[in-house]
Motif scaffolding. Structure first.
Motif, PDB file in Angstrom:
ATOM      1  N   PRO A  80       7.500  17.683  14.977  1.00 51.70           N
ATOM      2  CA  PRO A  80       6.240  17.699  15.728  1.00 51.70           C
ATOM      3  C   PRO A  80       5.817  16.293  16.141  1.00 51.70           C
ATOM      4  O   PRO A  80       6.011  15.322  15.398  1.00 51.70           O
ATOM      5  CB  PRO A  80       5.250  18.331  14.749  1.00 51.70           C
ATOM      6  N   ASP A 136       0.909  19.768  22.479  1.00 51.39           N
ATOM      7  CA  ASP A 136       0.911  18.801  21.380  1.00 51.39           C
ATOM      8  C   ASP A 136      -0.283  17.861  21.447  1.00 51.39           C
ATOM      9  O   ASP A 136      -0.707  17.315  20.428  1.00 51.39           O
ATOM     10  CB  ASP A 136       2.207  17.988  21.424  1.00 51.39           C
ATOM     11  N   VAL A 159       3.827  25.675  23.621  1.00 52.35           N
ATOM     12  CA  VAL A 159       4.820  24.824  22.960  1.00 52.35           C
ATOM     13  C   VAL A 159       5.896  24.435  23.967  1.00 52.35           C
ATOM     14  O   VAL A 159       6.171  25.161  24.920  1.00 52.35           O
ATOM     15  CB  VAL A 159       5.510  25.534  21.766  1.00 52.35           C
ATOM     16  N   SER A 161       9.953  23.137  23.095  1.00 49.71           N
ATOM     17  CA  SER A 161      10.822  23.738  22.084  1.00 49.71           C
ATOM     18  C   SER A 161      10.557  23.223  20.663  1.00 49.71           C
ATOM     19  O   SER A 161      10.933  23.889  19.701  1.00 49.71           O
ATOM     20  CB  SER A 161      12.285  23.534  22.477  1.00 49.71           C
ATOM     21  N   ARG A 162       9.913  22.066  20.537  1.00 49.90           N
ATOM     22  CA  ARG A 162       9.538  21.632  19.186  1.00 49.90           C
ATOM     23  C   ARG A 162       8.236  22.347  18.785  1.00 49.90           C
ATOM     24  O   ARG A 162       7.433  22.740  19.622  1.00 49.90           O
ATOM     25  CB  ARG A 162       9.347  20.110  19.155  1.00 49.90           C
ATOM     26  N   ASP A 163       8.030  22.494  17.489  1.00 48.99           N
ATOM     27  CA  ASP A 163       6.843  23.170  16.977  1.00 48.99           C
ATOM     28  C   ASP A 163       5.610  22.272  17.085  1.00 48.99           C
ATOM     29  O   ASP A 163       5.709  21.043  17.158  1.00 48.99           O
ATOM     30  CB  ASP A 163       7.045  23.564  15.514  1.00 48.99           C
ATOM     31  N   ASN A 164       4.438  22.897  17.078  1.00 49.88           N
ATOM     32  CA  ASN A 164       3.187  22.157  16.983  1.00 49.88           C
ATOM     33  C   ASN A 164       2.181  23.007  16.200  1.00 49.88           C
ATOM     34  O   ASN A 164       2.548  24.039  15.632  1.00 49.88           O
ATOM     35  CB  ASN A 164       2.660  21.735  18.365  1.00 49.88           C
ATOM     36  N   GLY A 167       2.046  26.900  17.512  1.00 53.54           N
ATOM     37  CA  GLY A 167       3.115  27.890  17.490  1.00 53.54           C
ATOM     38  C   GLY A 167       4.483  27.248  17.392  1.00 53.54           C
ATOM     39  O   GLY A 167       4.623  26.061  17.066  1.00 53.54           O
ATOM     40  N   HIS A 168       5.482  28.052  17.695  1.00 48.36           N
ATOM     41  CA  HIS A 168       6.871  27.674  17.465  1.00 48.36           C
ATOM     42  C   HIS A 168       7.694  27.952  18.720  1.00 48.36           C
ATOM     43  O   HIS A 168       7.628  29.042  19.285  1.00 48.36           O
ATOM     44  CB  HIS A 168       7.442  28.450  16.281  1.00 48.36           C
ATOM     45  N   GLY A 181      11.890  32.526  14.133  1.00 48.53           N
ATOM     46  CA  GLY A 181      10.706  31.792  13.737  1.00 48.53           C
ATOM     47  C   GLY A 181       9.445  32.636  13.747  1.00 48.53           C
ATOM     48  O   GLY A 181       9.420  33.778  14.212  1.00 48.53           O
ATOM     49  N   THR A 185       0.109  30.426  15.304  1.00 53.42           N
ATOM     50  CA  THR A 185      -0.827  30.186  14.209  1.00 53.42           C
ATOM     51  C   THR A 185      -2.196  30.739  14.605  1.00 53.42           C
ATOM     52  O   THR A 185      -2.428  31.115  15.761  1.00 53.42           O
ATOM     53  CB  THR A 185      -0.945  28.687  13.928  1.00 53.42           C
ATOM     54  N   ASN A 208       8.772  31.254  21.304  1.00 50.62           N
ATOM     55  CA  ASN A 208       9.677  32.245  20.715  1.00 50.62           C
ATOM     56  C   ASN A 208       9.116  33.663  20.881  1.00 50.62           C
ATOM     57  O   ASN A 208       7.994  33.858  21.357  1.00 50.62           O
ATOM     58  CB  ASN A 208       9.971  31.915  19.245  1.00 50.62           C
TER      59      ASN A 208
END
Length: 350
Positions: A80, A136, A159, A161-164, A167-168, A181, A185, A208
């Motif tokens: 993140p 982010d 998002v 592709s990296r999480d924050n 979410g994912h 995944g 959230t 995802n």
């Protein structure tokens, strides 16, 4: 006269920022070989406007080509991103967009409502709709969302592709399912509701599958994937399954066809030799599942290698010509080029 079209995704603001020159706005307006999209080529091609993405890059960088083989690929995802880094990069890209508008002598306009986009099309102005690719930079209390909304933000991909904290995302893997995944959230669900309230479109690309269904359960707006393709034709987790396509169709949403070879080709490889026919195959497949009202453009210009037969924004009219040769009616092609985006933007940003 070129057919006017609206495009769902480009990364030209990041490309200009990364070039490091202080004259990025002028280079966009005058034309630059450093990008796949600039104002002179946009006018020649019929590019009437698009979602101009603001993606905050990670300090870590992984070259896609280093991880692909004839069996596929699995690219590591960075951790993140620190909010202060994301906010700094995003504000710089907003600044580039505002400078382009200010220096364009009325040729470019940052649009906040669909009526403004339509007015730009009628006047021959280029319509910019500001979009963040990966939230982010947004804090849990949405204070930075207030800042960006005031400066024109009207579309958010929750998002990259990296999480924050919201979410994912799906990593860059092939072959793989988007069903990996956890979902959104609680903060992510709250952000979806807040965007619905304000009139900010939610972009499902990079999210995802569990997150996709969470958005579908919270949002009352049409479901939109700005730059994704059909998973059945290219088994990247960035692409959409038939079940996801049905959900998008049920809400009157759209999918913007992505020109990136790794999301087009059956072998999933990032190779510029992927033929134009593969773009057409995804268009046909998506139209069969979404109807002609659900398919549009999401090029990913300046974010990735383009197929040789497209190259840059000047290659888009080749797609329209190929659709016409394939039996699509003028009315259907006009929907694909502009009408479907205009309808959905009217229903999402107002």
């Amino acid at each position: 006269m070129s057919l006017p079209f609206f495009d769902g995704h480009n990364d030209v603001l990041l490309r200009l920022l990364r070039a490091g020159a202080s004259d990025g706005a002028a280079r966009f307006l005058d034309g630059t070989p450093d990008t796949q999209l600039d104002l002179p080529r946009a006018r020649r091609a019929g590019f009437a406007g698009g979602l101009f993405a603001m993606f905050a890059p990670s300090p870590e960088h992984y070259d896609f080509e280093d991880y692909q083989s004839d069996k596929g690929y699995s690219v590591p995802m960075p951790p993140p991103l620190a909010p202060e880094l994301a906010q700094d990069a995003t504000l710089k890209m907003v600044g580039v967009a505002e400078e382009i508008e200010a220096m364009s002598s009325g040729g470019v306009r940052i649009c906040r409502q669909s009526e403004e986009i339509r007015d730009c099309v009628d006047r021959g102005q280029l319509a910019m709709v500001l979009h963040i690719e990966g939230a982010d930079c947004i804090d849990a209390e949405f204070r930075f969302l207030d800042v960006l909304y005031a400066r024109g933000l009207r579309s958010i991909g929750l998002v990259w592709s990296r999480d924050n904290i919201f979410g994912h995302g799906v990593p860059f893997q092939f072959p793989a399912s988007p069903d990996m995944g956890a979902g959104l959230t609680e903060q992510g669900k709250a952000l979806v509701s807040e965007c619905d309230r304000r009139g900010i479109m939610i972009d499902l690309s990079h999210l995802n599958e569990k997150g996709f269904w969470d958005v579908a359960g919270v949002s009352s707006r049409p479901l939109v994937a700005t730059h994704s393709n059909a998973h059945r034709l290219c088994a990247s987790p960035r692409n959409l399954t038939d079940r996801q396509l049905r959900a998008i169709a049920d809400t009157g949403g759209v999918v913007g066809v992505n020109f990136a070879p790794c999301f087009l080709a059956a072998n999933g490889l990032l190779e510029s030799g992927v033929p134009l026919e593969q773009v057409l195959a995804h268009i046909r497949y998506l139209a069969n599942h979404l109807g002609e009202d659900g398919v549009t453009l999401g090029s990913d210009f300046d974010g990735v290698m383009m197929p040789d037969e497209i190259g840059d924004v000047l290659g888009v009219p080749k797609i329209f010509a190929a659709l016409e040769r394939g039996g699509w009616s003028s009315r259907s092609i006009e929907k694909f080029a502009l009408g479907n985006w205009m309808r959905v933007l009217r229903q999402t940003i107002g």
